[in-house]
Scaffold this active site. Structure first.
Site, PDB file in Angstrom:
ATOM      1  N   TRP A   1       0.829  -1.218   0.000  1.00  0.00           N
ATOM      2  CA  TRP A   1       0.000   0.000   0.000  1.00  0.00           C
ATOM      3  C   TRP A   1       0.858   1.261   0.000  1.00  0.00           C
ATOM      4  O   TRP A   1       0.321   2.367  -0.012  1.00  0.00           O
ATOM      5  CB  TRP A   1      -0.952  -0.008   1.203  1.00  0.00           C
ATOM      6  CG  TRP A   1      -1.967  -1.126   1.185  1.00  0.00           C
ATOM      7  CD1 TRP A   1      -2.157  -2.056   0.188  1.00  0.00           C
ATOM      8  CD2 TRP A   1      -2.931  -1.435   2.194  1.00  0.00           C
ATOM      9  NE1 TRP A   1      -3.172  -2.914   0.525  1.00  0.00           N
ATOM     10  CE2 TRP A   1      -3.674  -2.559   1.753  1.00  0.00           C
ATOM     11  CE3 TRP A   1      -3.244  -0.878   3.442  1.00  0.00           C
ATOM     12  CZ2 TRP A   1      -4.692  -3.133   2.509  1.00  0.00           C
ATOM     13  CZ3 TRP A   1      -4.265  -1.450   4.204  1.00  0.00           C
ATOM     14  CH2 TRP A   1      -4.982  -2.564   3.737  1.00  0.00           C
ATOM     15  N   LYS A   2       2.162   1.097   0.087  1.00  0.00           N
ATOM     16  CA  LYS A   2       3.095   2.243   0.073  1.00  0.00           C
ATOM     17  C   LYS A   2       2.632   3.300   1.089  1.00  0.00           C
ATOM     18  O   LYS A   2       2.161   2.945   2.157  1.00  0.00           O
ATOM     19  CB  LYS A   2       3.208   2.813  -1.340  1.00  0.00           C
ATOM     20  CG  LYS A   2       3.505   1.735  -2.383  1.00  0.00           C
ATOM     21  CD  LYS A   2       3.962   2.282  -3.690  1.00  0.00           C
ATOM     22  CE  LYS A   2       4.082   1.142  -4.686  1.00  0.00           C
ATOM     23  NZ  LYS A   2       4.880   1.465  -5.848  1.00  0.00           N
TER      24      LYS A   2
ATOM     25  N   GLU B   1      11.857   1.676  -4.219  1.00  0.00           N
ATOM     26  CA  GLU B   1      11.627   3.041  -3.743  1.00  0.00           C
ATOM     27  C   GLU B   1      12.517   3.370  -2.540  1.00  0.00           C
ATOM     28  O   GLU B   1      12.684   4.538  -2.182  1.00  0.00           O
ATOM     29  CB  GLU B   1      10.130   3.240  -3.439  1.00  0.00           C
ATOM     30  CG  GLU B   1       9.342   3.357  -4.737  1.00  0.00           C
ATOM     31  CD  GLU B   1       7.916   2.846  -4.687  1.00  0.00           C
ATOM     32  OE1 GLU B   1       7.368   2.673  -3.585  1.00  0.00           O
ATOM     33  OE2 GLU B   1       7.353   2.613  -5.770  1.00  0.00           O
TER      34      GLU B   1
ATOM     35  N   SER C   1       3.403  -3.143 -12.066  1.00  0.00           N
ATOM     36  CA  SER C   1       2.165  -2.853 -12.812  1.00  0.00           C
ATOM     37  C   SER C   1       1.301  -4.090 -13.047  1.00  0.00           C
ATOM     38  O   SER C   1       0.676  -4.222 -14.103  1.00  0.00           O
ATOM     39  CB  SER C   1       2.504  -2.154 -14.138  1.00  0.00           C
ATOM     40  OG  SER C   1       3.147  -0.916 -13.883  1.00  0.00           O
TER      41      SER C   1
ATOM     42  N   HIS D   1      12.773  -2.682  -1.375  1.00  0.00           N
ATOM     43  CA  HIS D   1      11.904  -2.178  -2.451  1.00  0.00           C
ATOM     44  C   HIS D   1      12.660  -1.068  -3.194  1.00  0.00           C
ATOM     45  O   HIS D   1      13.390  -0.290  -2.582  1.00  0.00           O
ATOM     46  CB  HIS D   1      10.594  -1.646  -1.870  1.00  0.00           C
ATOM     47  CG  HIS D   1       9.578  -1.364  -2.927  1.00  0.00           C
ATOM     48  ND1 HIS D   1       9.621  -0.232  -3.702  1.00  0.00           N
ATOM     49  CD2 HIS D   1       8.516  -2.081  -3.365  1.00  0.00           C
ATOM     50  CE1 HIS D   1       8.621  -0.265  -4.577  1.00  0.00           C
ATOM     51  NE2 HIS D   1       7.935  -1.376  -4.388  1.00  0.00           N
TER      52      HIS D   1
ATOM     53  N   GLU E   1      11.290  -7.264  -9.317  1.00  0.00           N
ATOM     54  CA  GLU E   1      10.563  -6.054  -9.696  1.00  0.00           C
ATOM     55  C   GLU E   1      11.450  -5.207 -10.611  1.00  0.00           C
ATOM     56  O   GLU E   1      12.266  -4.413 -10.109  1.00  0.00           O
ATOM     57  CB  GLU E   1      10.188  -5.252  -8.450  1.00  0.00           C
ATOM     58  CG  GLU E   1       9.281  -5.997  -7.505  1.00  0.00           C
ATOM     59  CD  GLU E   1       8.398  -5.048  -6.714  1.00  0.00           C
ATOM     60  OE1 GLU E   1       7.181  -5.185  -6.805  1.00  0.00           O
ATOM     61  OE2 GLU E   1       8.928  -4.161  -6.026  1.00  0.00           O
TER      62      GLU E   1
ATOM     63  N   GLY F   1       4.913   1.033 -11.002  1.00  0.00           N
ATOM     64  CA  GLY F   1       4.089   2.236 -10.983  1.00  0.00           C
ATOM     65  C   GLY F   1       4.058   2.976 -12.308  1.00  0.00           C
ATOM     66  O   GLY F   1       3.609   4.125 -12.375  1.00  0.00           O
TER      67      GLY F   1
ATOM     68  N   GLY G   1       1.393  -3.114  -6.261  1.00  0.00           N
ATOM     69  CA  GLY G   1       1.301  -1.776  -5.677  1.00  0.00           C
ATOM     70  C   GLY G   1      -0.074  -1.178  -5.926  1.00  0.00           C
ATOM     71  O   GLY G   1      -1.041  -1.487  -5.225  1.00  0.00           O
ATOM     72  N   GLY G   2      -0.171  -0.356  -6.964  1.00  0.00           N
ATOM     73  CA  GLY G   2      -1.396   0.407  -7.259  1.00  0.00           C
ATOM     74  C   GLY G   2      -2.680  -0.408  -7.196  1.00  0.00           C
ATOM     75  O   GLY G   2      -3.663   0.019  -6.576  1.00  0.00           O
TER      76      GLY G   2
HETATM   77  C1  PEP Z   1       5.278  -2.257  -5.955  1.00  0.00           C
HETATM   78  O1  PEP Z   1       4.956  -1.339  -5.219  1.00  0.00           O
HETATM   79  O2  PEP Z   1       6.056  -3.114  -5.554  1.00  0.00           O
HETATM   80  C2  PEP Z   1       4.738  -2.293  -7.305  1.00  0.00           C
HETATM   81  C3  PEP Z   1       5.069  -3.302  -8.082  1.00  0.00           C
HETATM   82  O3  PEP Z   1       3.898  -1.274  -7.691  1.00  0.00           O
HETATM   83  P1  PEP Z   1       2.898  -1.268  -8.963  1.00  0.00           P
HETATM   84  O4  PEP Z   1       2.131  -2.557  -8.924  1.00  0.00           O
HETATM   85  O5  PEP Z   1       2.027  -0.066  -8.757  1.00  0.00           O
HETATM   86  O6  PEP Z   1       3.757  -1.168 -10.192  1.00  0.00           O
END
Ligand code: PEP
Length: 250
Positions: free
Chosen positions: A10-11, A96, A212, A94, A166, A172, A233-234
């Site tokens: 959920w970031k 980020e 994504s 992650h 990832e 994202g 994520g999203g």
């Molecule tokens: C994530 O936050 O690890 C991620 C993969 O985000 P998203 O699915 O939004 O690309």
């Protein structure tokens, strides 16, 4: 046979009320344990979310931890604190944090060791930048991140690691790796784990794909033989977009 594992990151989104409502909807929507499921809310909501999903098939993870068990580390959380909050998982490395906050490999390695020693399962993220993929460095980057991040882990510690591949260019951005790109990277990762930790560990290792993932692309990606789930994520921020991904995994 590896069980698929879908985790929602959920970031830094959700309020206390919306995190509790989302956790409740996810818990109500997951009716069995054919797929392992976790949600990873922001730190302030961990306890509230853990209370809400208690007794359901949904588990909770934190998005980060420190490697120390306690100390003068303003703003951080120890693995034991995360366990006490009711979590089973913690995301480590992650992009980020790895790229966005320049967390170094040695630091991530200490976190993986501390989290797994404390009894958490670490969701350890690795992945290449777009420039690295375009210059054919993907495998070298993945090998380096695996070697550095998992260096010195005992058999006990490695048994509590889940990997999340990832590709940074897919997080994202709406750009998802093709099922073939995902499979190639996952097969390489599994082979590399085999070289470092032995074939049994490699065959049991859960390797999630992240970048994504949405309801409409999940099935094709999750069908790949070395893709054991997804870090989302999203699309994990609404039950109506997260639950279909869990369904796609089962
Ligand atoms: C994530 O936050 O690890 C991620 C993969 O985000 P998203 O699915 O939004 O690309």
């Amino acid at each position: 046979m590896r069980k698929k594992f879908i985790a929602g990151n959920w970031k830094m989104y959700t309020s206390k009320a919306s995190s509790v409502a989302l956790a409740k909807s996810v818990a109500e929507g997951v009716k069995d344990d054919r797929v392992s499921v976790a949600v990873c809310p922001p730190a302030p909501w961990l306890v509230a979310v853990a209370e809400i999903v208690k007794g359901s098939f949904v588990h909770v993870g934190a998005q980060n931890c420190h490697y120390a068990s306690e100390g003068a580390f303003t703003g951080d959380m120890s693995p034991q604190m995360i366990l006490d909050a009711g979590c089973r998982y913690v995301i480590i490395g992650h992009s980020e944090r790895r790229h966005g906050l320049a967390e170094p490999d040695l630091f991530l390695n200490r976190k993986v060791k501390a989290a797994t020693s404390a009894g958490l399962t670490a969701i350890f993220c690795i992945g290449e930048l777009l420039a690295e993929r375009e210059t054919q460095q993907t495998e070298a980057v993945l090998a380096f991140q695996l070697d550095a991040g998992l260096s010195g882990l005992t058999a006990e510690q490695i048994s509590r690691v889940v990997l999340a591949y990832e590709p940074v260019w897919a997080i994202g951005t709406g750009k998802v790796a093709t099922p073939q790109q995902a499979q190639e990277a996952h097969a390489f990762i599994r082979q590399h784990i085999g070289k470092r930790f032995g074939n049994d560990v490699a065959q049991q290792m859960i390797i999630q794909y992240g970048g994504s993932v949405k309801a409409d692309n999940a099935q094709e990606i999750l069908k790949q033989p070395d893709v054991d789930g997804a870090l989302v994520g999203g699309a994990s921020l609404k039950a109506e977009t997260f639950l279909p991904i869990i369904q796609a995994a089962s």
